[in-house]
Design an enzyme around this catalytic site. Structure first.
Site, PDB file in Angstrom:
ATOM      1  N   LYS A  38       0.841  -1.206   0.000  1.00  0.00           N
ATOM      2  CA  LYS A  38       0.000   0.000   0.000  1.00  0.00           C
ATOM      3  C   LYS A  38       0.876   1.257   0.000  1.00  0.00           C
ATOM      4  O   LYS A  38       2.075   1.182   0.315  1.00  0.00           O
ATOM      5  CB  LYS A  38      -0.906  -0.015   1.234  1.00  0.00           C
ATOM      6  CG  LYS A  38      -0.147   0.050   2.559  1.00  0.00           C
ATOM      7  CD  LYS A  38      -1.067  -0.260   3.746  1.00  0.00           C
ATOM      8  CE  LYS A  38      -0.284  -0.208   5.047  1.00  0.00           C
ATOM      9  NZ  LYS A  38      -1.031  -0.809   6.156  1.00  0.00           N
ATOM     10  N   ARG A 136     -10.526  -0.472  14.766  1.00  0.00           N
ATOM     11  CA  ARG A 136     -10.515   0.215  13.472  1.00  0.00           C
ATOM     12  C   ARG A 136     -11.510  -0.563  12.613  1.00  0.00           C
ATOM     13  O   ARG A 136     -12.591  -0.876  13.098  1.00  0.00           O
ATOM     14  CB  ARG A 136      -9.078   0.203  12.934  1.00  0.00           C
ATOM     15  CG  ARG A 136      -8.761   1.330  11.978  1.00  0.00           C
ATOM     16  CD  ARG A 136      -7.270   1.413  11.670  1.00  0.00           C
ATOM     17  NE  ARG A 136      -6.780   0.247  10.955  1.00  0.00           N
ATOM     18  CZ  ARG A 136      -5.500   0.090  10.579  1.00  0.00           C
ATOM     19  NH1 ARG A 136      -4.616   1.030  10.849  1.00  0.00           N
ATOM     20  NH2 ARG A 136      -5.118  -0.987   9.928  1.00  0.00           N
ATOM     21  N   TYR A 264      14.864  31.328   4.759  1.00  0.00           N
ATOM     22  CA  TYR A 264      13.660  32.100   5.055  1.00  0.00           C
ATOM     23  C   TYR A 264      13.606  32.578   6.493  1.00  0.00           C
ATOM     24  O   TYR A 264      14.006  31.870   7.409  1.00  0.00           O
ATOM     25  CB  TYR A 264      12.412  31.251   4.777  1.00  0.00           C
ATOM     26  CG  TYR A 264      12.104  31.085   3.312  1.00  0.00           C
ATOM     27  CD1 TYR A 264      12.006  32.185   2.463  1.00  0.00           C
ATOM     28  CD2 TYR A 264      11.901  29.822   2.772  1.00  0.00           C
ATOM     29  CE1 TYR A 264      11.709  32.028   1.119  1.00  0.00           C
ATOM     30  CE2 TYR A 264      11.603  29.650   1.426  1.00  0.00           C
ATOM     31  CZ  TYR A 264      11.508  30.760   0.610  1.00  0.00           C
ATOM     32  OH  TYR A 264      11.220  30.598  -0.704  1.00  0.00           O
ATOM     33  N   MET A 313      10.792  24.787   0.437  1.00  0.00           N
ATOM     34  CA  MET A 313       9.952  23.798  -0.242  1.00  0.00           C
ATOM     35  C   MET A 313      10.789  22.861  -1.110  1.00  0.00           C
ATOM     36  O   MET A 313      10.561  21.652  -1.139  1.00  0.00           O
ATOM     37  CB  MET A 313       8.894  24.497  -1.101  1.00  0.00           C
ATOM     38  CG  MET A 313       7.873  23.527  -1.672  1.00  0.00           C
ATOM     39  SD  MET A 313       6.646  24.324  -2.717  1.00  0.00           S
ATOM     40  CE  MET A 313       5.690  25.230  -1.514  1.00  0.00           C
TER      41      MET A 313
END
Ligand code: PLP
Length: 368
Positions: A38, A136, A264, A313
Site C-alpha cells: 500500500k 478500526r 527564510y 519547499m
C-alpha cells in the site's frame, strides 16, 4: 557525473528479497506471506517491488485502496491482491481487475452480496476482517452469527480468508493486551470453522507480530515495514538489509560572513565566516521542516552536514564549513548508516511516515 544532478531514491531489490526470505524463515514451513504494498509500497515504488516478490512466489499482495491494486494489475502483476480498505463504490472495479475486497462490516457485506447477485458472480473471493481490539475496521464478536447467516450457502462468494490486526505488536509492554486480542480472534475463528465447510486462510500478524508473536502467525502473515528494512528493534533491524537510499547532490556552495542570515525568515545568523551548501531537496520532497535549523543533517563525503536555517519547499541549506566538498558532490540523506529511523526520531515520528512522505517527484531507481 553531470546527469547525477538530481535527487533520487535508490531501491535495492536484492535487499528486499533478503528481507522477505529472512522474515519468512521466522514462520513455520507452509505459512503464506502477503506483502503489503500500500501507499506505493511505503513510498518506495510498488510495481518493481511487487514484480520482484512475485518472482519469489509470494502468495498475496495487500493494498489499501482499489486504485493501488489496479496499478499493479496494469503492470502485469497476477498474484491475488487483497484490498484492505475496499469501498463499496469501487466494487465494480475490483471485480474487473480481479481484486479481492476486505469486507469489514455487516453494511459492506450486504452491499457486496447485493452487488455479487446483480453481477451473477460465482464464488468471488472475499476476506472477512474482525476487530479484536484495535477498534478500526472489522466485524465485532457479536456480529459473527448474523455474518454467518449471510455468507452460508451463498454461491456468489467464497470466504478466502478471515483476519484481524494487532494494535501494538511492536510493544512487548502490551503483551497482555495482545494475547487477549489473539484469544478473541481464536474464538471468532473457531465459530467460523464450525460453520463454514470450505477451508479459508487465517491471518493476523504484521511484521512485528511475526517477530514477537509466533502464536499469531496462523496460515499467513502480512509483511510491510520489515520487507523495506525495519524490524521492531535494533536487533531485528540488524538482520534486515537496507532497501532505500535517498541521495542528492550539492547544487551550489557559498561563503557567508559573520552577521549574514541563512534561508527564510532569517532563522540563522552566522557568528563567523561559514560555508553553506544548497541541496535540491525540500519539505515538498519529504525533508520535513522539523529537520531544519540544525536539527537534521545529511552526509557529505562521510561527514555530517547539519541544516542551516529553515527547510525550504525545494531546497535545504547545510553547513559545510569543515567539510571538504565541491558543487556536484554526492549528498546522502539516508542510507544503511544514516538511517530513516534516526530521521524519524528527530521528527518525533516513525519510519513509516518518513518513507511514505518521500514525494513522487523524486525519481526512483533500482539496483539488483
Ligand atoms: C499496513 C498493514 C500491515 C503491514 O504492517 P507492517 O507493520 O508494516 O508490517 C499489515 N496488515 C494491515 C491490516 C495493515 O494495514
Amino acid at each position: 557525473m553531470e546527469n547525477m544532478h538530481v535527487t533520487e531514491l535508490q531501491i535495492d531489490l536484492t535487499a528486499l528479497k533478503h528481507n522477505y526470505q529472512y522474515l519468512k524463515s521466522k514462520t513455520k514451513p507452509n505459512t503464506k506471506v502477503l506483502a503489503v504494498v500500500k501507499a506505493s509500497a511505503y513510498g518506495l515504488e510498488p510495481t518493481h517491488i511487487a514484480a520482484e516478490l512475485e518472482k519469489e512466489n509470494i502468495d498475496y499482495f495487500g493494498v489499501a485502496y482499489a486504485n493501488e491494486g489496479i496499478l499493479l494489475r496494469e503492470k502485469g502483476i497476477h498474484t491475488p491482491i487483497l484490498v484492505l480498505h475496499a469501498q463499496p463504490q469501487n466494487y465494480g472495479l475490483l471485480v474487473k481487475y480481479k481484486l479481492e475486497p476486505n469486507i469489514y462490516s455487516l453494511h459492506t457485506l450486504k452491499q457486496f452480496l447485493n452487488f455479487a447477485k446483480e453481477q451473477q458472480l460465482k464464488e468471488y473471493p472475499i476476506h472477512l476482517k474482525f476487530n479484536s481490539g484495535l477498534n478500526r475496521l472489522g466485524f465485532n464478536n457479536n456480529e459473527v452469527n448474523e455474518l454467518l447467516k449471510l455468507v452460508l450457502n451463498n454461491p456468489t462468494i467464497k470466504v478466502a480468508s478471515a483476519f484481524s490486526h494487532i494494535a501494538a505488536s511492536e510493544d512487548l509492554n502490551e503483551k497482555e493486551f495482545t494475547e487477549k486480542q489473539i484469544t478473541t480472534f481464536n474464538n471468532i475463528i473457531a465459530q467460523l470453522q464450525s460453520k463454514l465447510t470450505d477451508r479459508f486462510t487465517v491471518h493476523m500478524s504484521n511484521t512485528s507480530g511475526v517477530i514477537n508473536y509466533p502464536n499469531a502467525h496462523f496460515d499467513m502473515v502480512r509483511l510491510g515495514i520489515g520487507l523495506y528494512g525495519f524490524g521492531n528493534d535494533a536487533k531485528e533491524t540488524a538482520q534486515l538489509k537496507n532497501v532505500a537510499t535517498l541521495k542528492s547532490v550539492i547544487s551550489q556552495i557559498r561563503t557567508i560572513q559573520k552577521g549574514d542570515n541563512v534561508s527564510y525568515n532569517r532563522a540563522f545568523t552566522a557568528q563567523q565566516q561559514e560555508k553553506i551548501a544548497i541541496i535540491p531537496i525540500g519539505h515538498a520532497d519529504g525533508f520535513s521542516r522539523p529537520l531544519g535549523c540544525g536539527n537534521g543533517y545529511v552526509s557529505i563525503n562521510g561527514q555530517k552536514a547539519y541544516t542551516s536555517g529553515n527547510v525550504c519547499m525545494d531546497m535545504i541549506l547545510v553547513n559545510v564549513t569543515n567539510i571538504d566538498c565541491k558543487e556536484g558532490d554526492e549528498v546522502i540523506i539516508f542510507n544503511s548508516q544514516e538511517t530513516v529511523e534516526k530521521f524519524a526520531t528527530i521528527c518525533n515520528t516513525i519510519s513509516y511516515e518518513i518513507l511514505t512522505a518521500i514525494s513522487q517527484r523524486i525519481k526512483r531507481t533500482f539496483i539488483h
